[in-house]
Design a protein around this motif. Structure first.
Motif, PDB file in Angstrom:
ATOM      1  N   SER A  59       0.845  -1.193   0.000  1.00 37.96           N
ATOM      2  CA  SER A  59       0.000   0.000   0.000  1.00 37.96           C
ATOM      3  C   SER A  59       0.880   1.242   0.000  1.00 37.96           C
ATOM      4  N   VAL A  60       0.407   2.289  -0.654  1.00 37.63           N
ATOM      5  CA  VAL A  60       1.156   3.538  -0.751  1.00 37.63           C
ATOM      6  C   VAL A  60       0.258   4.683  -0.289  1.00 37.63           C
ATOM      7  N   ALA A  61       0.771   5.496   0.632  1.00 36.89           N
ATOM      8  CA  ALA A  61      -0.004   6.625   1.148  1.00 36.89           C
ATOM      9  C   ALA A  61      -0.003   7.785   0.157  1.00 36.89           C
ATOM     10  N   LEU A  62      -1.156   8.389  -0.012  1.00 31.01           N
ATOM     11  CA  LEU A  62      -1.303   9.571  -0.856  1.00 31.01           C
ATOM     12  C   LEU A  62      -1.007  10.836  -0.048  1.00 31.01           C
ATOM     13  N   PRO A  63      -0.744  11.966  -0.694  1.00 30.53           N
ATOM     14  CA  PRO A  63      -0.451  13.195   0.054  1.00 30.53           C
ATOM     15  C   PRO A  63      -1.582  13.608   0.986  1.00 30.53           C
ATOM     16  N   TYR A  64      -2.814  13.227   0.649  1.00 26.05           N
ATOM     17  CA  TYR A  64      -3.968  13.585   1.464  1.00 26.05           C
ATOM     18  C   TYR A  64      -4.414  12.432   2.356  1.00 26.05           C
ATOM     19  N   GLU A  65      -3.520  11.492   2.596  1.00 19.04           N
ATOM     20  CA  GLU A  65      -3.730  10.442   3.578  1.00 19.04           C
ATOM     21  C   GLU A  65      -2.626  10.550   4.633  1.00 19.04           C
ATOM     22  N   ASP A  66      -2.972  10.304   5.877  1.00 19.99           N
ATOM     23  CA  ASP A  66      -1.981  10.317   6.944  1.00 19.99           C
ATOM     24  C   ASP A  66      -2.398   9.293   8.003  1.00 19.99           C
ATOM     25  N   PRO A  67      -1.623   9.121   9.072  1.00 23.75           N
ATOM     26  CA  PRO A  67      -1.984   8.107  10.069  1.00 23.75           C
ATOM     27  C   PRO A  67      -3.348   8.332  10.716  1.00 23.75           C
ATOM     28  N   VAL A  68      -3.758   9.604  10.799  1.00 23.89           N
ATOM     29  CA  VAL A  68      -5.071   9.891  11.376  1.00 23.89           C
ATOM     30  C   VAL A  68      -6.182   9.416  10.449  1.00 23.89           C
ATOM     31  N   SER A  69      -6.098   9.762   9.174  1.00 22.77           N
ATOM     32  CA  SER A  69      -7.145   9.337   8.238  1.00 22.77           C
ATOM     33  C   SER A  69      -7.195   7.821   8.107  1.00 22.77           C
ATOM     34  N   PHE A  70      -6.011   7.181   8.097  1.00 27.21           N
ATOM     35  CA  PHE A  70      -5.981   5.724   8.055  1.00 27.21           C
ATOM     36  C   PHE A  70      -6.692   5.138   9.274  1.00 27.21           C
ATOM     37  N   ALA A  71      -6.406   5.686  10.448  1.00 31.53           N
ATOM     38  CA  ALA A  71      -6.996   5.172  11.679  1.00 31.53           C
ATOM     39  C   ALA A  71      -8.512   5.326  11.689  1.00 31.53           C
ATOM     40  N   ILE A  72      -8.988   6.505  11.290  1.00 32.01           N
ATOM     41  CA  ILE A  72     -10.438   6.742  11.279  1.00 32.01           C
ATOM     42  C   ILE A  72     -11.122   5.821  10.278  1.00 32.01           C
ATOM     43  N   ASN A  73     -10.528   5.656   9.102  1.00 36.42           N
ATOM     44  CA  ASN A  73     -11.124   4.789   8.079  1.00 36.42           C
ATOM     45  C   ASN A  73     -11.125   3.329   8.508  1.00 36.42           C
ATOM     46  N   PRO A  96      -4.989  12.608 -10.953  1.00 36.11           N
ATOM     47  CA  PRO A  96      -6.444  12.705 -11.119  1.00 36.11           C
ATOM     48  C   PRO A  96      -7.150  11.357 -11.162  1.00 36.11           C
ATOM     49  N   GLY A  97      -6.514  10.354 -11.780  1.00 33.30           N
ATOM     50  CA  GLY A  97      -7.138   9.042 -11.876  1.00 33.30           C
ATOM     51  C   GLY A  97      -7.331   8.392 -10.527  1.00 33.30           C
ATOM     52  N   VAL A  98      -6.405   8.619  -9.615  1.00 32.67           N
ATOM     53  CA  VAL A  98      -6.510   8.066  -8.269  1.00 32.67           C
ATOM     54  C   VAL A  98      -7.676   8.706  -7.529  1.00 32.67           C
ATOM     55  N   TRP A  99      -7.748  10.035  -7.559  1.00 29.68           N
ATOM     56  CA  TRP A  99      -8.839  10.718  -6.852  1.00 29.68           C
ATOM     57  C   TRP A  99     -10.193  10.326  -7.433  1.00 29.68           C
ATOM     58  N   GLN A 100     -10.272  10.140  -8.745  1.00 23.92           N
ATOM     59  CA  GLN A 100     -11.530   9.733  -9.355  1.00 23.92           C
ATOM     60  C   GLN A 100     -11.931   8.338  -8.903  1.00 23.92           C
ATOM     61  N   SER A 101     -10.952   7.445  -8.743  1.00 19.27           N
ATOM     62  CA  SER A 101     -11.250   6.085  -8.273  1.00 19.27           C
ATOM     63  C   SER A 101     -11.792   6.115  -6.846  1.00 19.27           C
ATOM     64  N   ILE A 102     -11.282   7.035  -6.021  1.00 17.60           N
ATOM     65  CA  ILE A 102     -11.789   7.189  -4.659  1.00 17.60           C
ATOM     66  C   ILE A 102     -13.239   7.652  -4.693  1.00 17.60           C
ATOM     67  N   VAL A 140      -2.412  22.706   1.637  1.00 16.05           N
ATOM     68  CA  VAL A 140      -3.647  22.071   1.154  1.00 16.05           C
ATOM     69  C   VAL A 140      -3.198  20.958   0.224  1.00 16.05           C
ATOM     70  N   PRO A 141      -3.301  19.694   0.635  1.00 13.36           N
ATOM     71  CA  PRO A 141      -2.833  18.581  -0.200  1.00 13.36           C
ATOM     72  C   PRO A 141      -3.512  18.583  -1.561  1.00 13.36           C
ATOM     73  N   ASN A 142      -2.736  18.255  -2.570  1.00 11.91           N
ATOM     74  CA  ASN A 142      -3.185  18.348  -3.956  1.00 11.91           C
ATOM     75  C   ASN A 142      -3.857  17.052  -4.410  1.00 11.91           C
ATOM     76  N   THR A 143      -5.193  17.044  -4.445  1.00 10.04           N
ATOM     77  CA  THR A 143      -5.923  15.867  -4.936  1.00 10.04           C
ATOM     78  C   THR A 143      -5.798  15.725  -6.444  1.00 10.04           C
ATOM     79  N   GLY A 144      -5.302  16.773  -7.109  1.00  9.15           N
ATOM     80  CA  GLY A 144      -5.126  16.715  -8.557  1.00  9.15           C
ATOM     81  C   GLY A 144      -3.778  16.201  -8.990  1.00  9.15           C
ATOM     82  N   LEU A 145      -2.942  15.821  -8.033  1.00  8.13           N
ATOM     83  CA  LEU A 145      -1.617  15.307  -8.377  1.00  8.13           C
ATOM     84  C   LEU A 145      -1.727  14.085  -9.277  1.00  8.13           C
TER      85      LEU A 145
END
Length: 426
Positions: free
Chosen positions: A43-57, A392-398, A385-390
């Motif tokens: 698994s690879v963390a995205l710029p807008y993912e961190d240990p907090v978001s992983f934990a909550i999810n 685009p295909g990944v953010w669209q899949s989410i 502000v983390p770039n969700t457009g880095l």
């Protein structure tokens, strides 16, 4: 004695992954060596993912299954991680807020390398056993990610990046610990722990790791043997081959576990090599299935192995699982518990495998882009502000995997004057 253990659990393996063999070929490395790692994906963390978001999810699907009254009985929240985001403020505060937990709750963070998840579990178990608040529950979340570079100075403590890159993963495991151990009932008092000072790996600065891989392997093997021997002293009649129908290990990579199990079989049994291989596939391999798809997520990894064992094993009758947890530095523990068919069905309802299947597979070009762009969120980042457009295909899949499907996920929206703000998607 009050029964105690894991009432519910969930694994969150992030949003993206890379294929380890594809990565090895891309790096022009010896792919035969990577066969020995027994790794498939990381698994690879995205710029807008961190240990907090992983934990909550990881925790949200567990919390969503509780009634309001049950949710209010969570009186202890422990975050276990070596990827903390603040020297003082615990990640548990963010997690507590976004999960909407009762304010009459203790919350804090634990750190002891890859042992932290077991430390949190054992602390929660003893809270329940104390019966100071009968009927209370504890939420334990082990969350970690590998979004750091290797230190380049010196020789003795420079990690082998070619070896480390394919095994370092990202993700979290959430455990609800209570008097209703429907998933895994701990054997109370059946614990062998073994610890000593060794400088095998460390994080001397927040976003870098250093270490001696050979020393770490030797320490891991020594601790596996010694913690089991201590378990034997405390649990009369324990036999490594016959007491445990399954074994799960802290899994830096699958090949290390295979070597550790072979070493233990040679020391504690008199069976031959072919039988050792057969035993590995029967008792240990079920616990590697999800580890091979997520990678090493530090304190959560032995819990990934436990979840994998319970899902992939055969539980026609209740069966005992032996667990070995190791954290560099070092602290280790061998402990055990019992799982059964009803718990397996409850865990399967969490759809762990389906969620891993739904992740986006990064091409090598996308992976390189991600490595270059992930530096915008570091320990101590003040404003971003983390770039969700880095990608685009990944953010669209989410968006596609969450919108209209009744499954919300949370991501880092902004860091403003060090304070992290998160946003639900779906």
């Amino acid at each position: 004695m009050t029964p105690v253990g894991i009432e519910a659990m969930n694994l969150y393996g992030g949003s993206t992954f890379v294929d380890v063999m594809e990565l090895a070929a891309y790096r022009q490395l010896d792919t035969a060596r990577f066969d020995n790692l027994l790794m498939k994906h990381k698994s690879v963390a995205l710029p807008y993912e961190d240990p907090v978001s992983f934990a909550i999810n990881a925790a949200k699907p567990v919390i969503d299954q509780l009634s309001d009254a049950e949710k209010d009985r969570i009186e202890l929240l422990i975050t276990c991680s070596e990827s903390g985001i603040d020297f003082g403020k615990s990640m548990s505060t963010y997690i507590h807020h976004y999960l909407g937990l009762n304010r009459n709750c203790r919350l804090f963070e634990l750190k002891q390398a890859c042992y932290s998840g077991t430390a949190g579990l054992q602390m929660a178990v003893n809270f329940i056993l104390s019966q100071v608040s009968p009927g209370a529950k504890a939420l334990v979340i082990a969350t970690d990610l590998s979004r750091f570079l290797v230190t380049e100075d010196g020789d003795a403590l420079t990690m082998d990046w070619a070896f480390f890159e394919p095994s370092g993963g990202a993700g979290a495991v959430a455990l609800l610990v209570s008097e209703k151990p429907e998933i895994f009932q701990l054997d109370v008092g059946a614990n062998g722990y073994y610890s000593f000072e060794v400088f095998d790996t460390c994080r001397p600065i927040p976003d870098s790791e250093a270490g001696n891989a050979d020393l770490s392997l030797l320490s891991y093997l020594d601790c596996c043997d010694q913690s089991f021997q201590e378990y034997q002293k405390r649990v009369t009649g324990t036999d490594y081959r016959t007491t445990f129908q399954y074994l799960c290990f802290h899994t830096p990579f699958g090949g290390m576990v295979k070597g550790a199990h072979r070493n233990m079989m040679r020391k504690h049994t008199d069976i031959k090599r072919d039988e050792i291989n057969q035993d590995f596939h029967q008792r240990v391999q079920p616990g590697l299935t999800y580890c091979q798809r997520v990678g090493n997520i530090m304190g959560a990894t032995v819990l990934v192995s436990l979840a994998s064992t319970i899902e992939q094993g055969v539980f026609d009758v209740p069966k005992r699982i032996g667990c070995f947890s190791y954290g560099s530095g070092c602290c280790s523990e061998f402990y055990s518990g019992v799982a059964m068919a009803s718990g397996q069905q409850k865990l399967k309802a969490m759809q762990l495998e389906k969620n891993l299947d739904s992740r986006y597979q990064l091409s090598m070009g996308e992976y390189e882009t991600l490595l270059e762009g992930s530096n915008e969120v570091k320990f101590g980042t003040r404003n971003v502000v983390p770039n969700t457009g880095l990608l685009p295909g990944v953010w669209q899949s989410i968006i596609d995997n969450t919108t209209g499907k009744g499954t919300k996920r949370i991501f880092l929206k902004e860091i403003k004057e060090f304070y992290r703000q998160y946003e639900w998607v779906g």
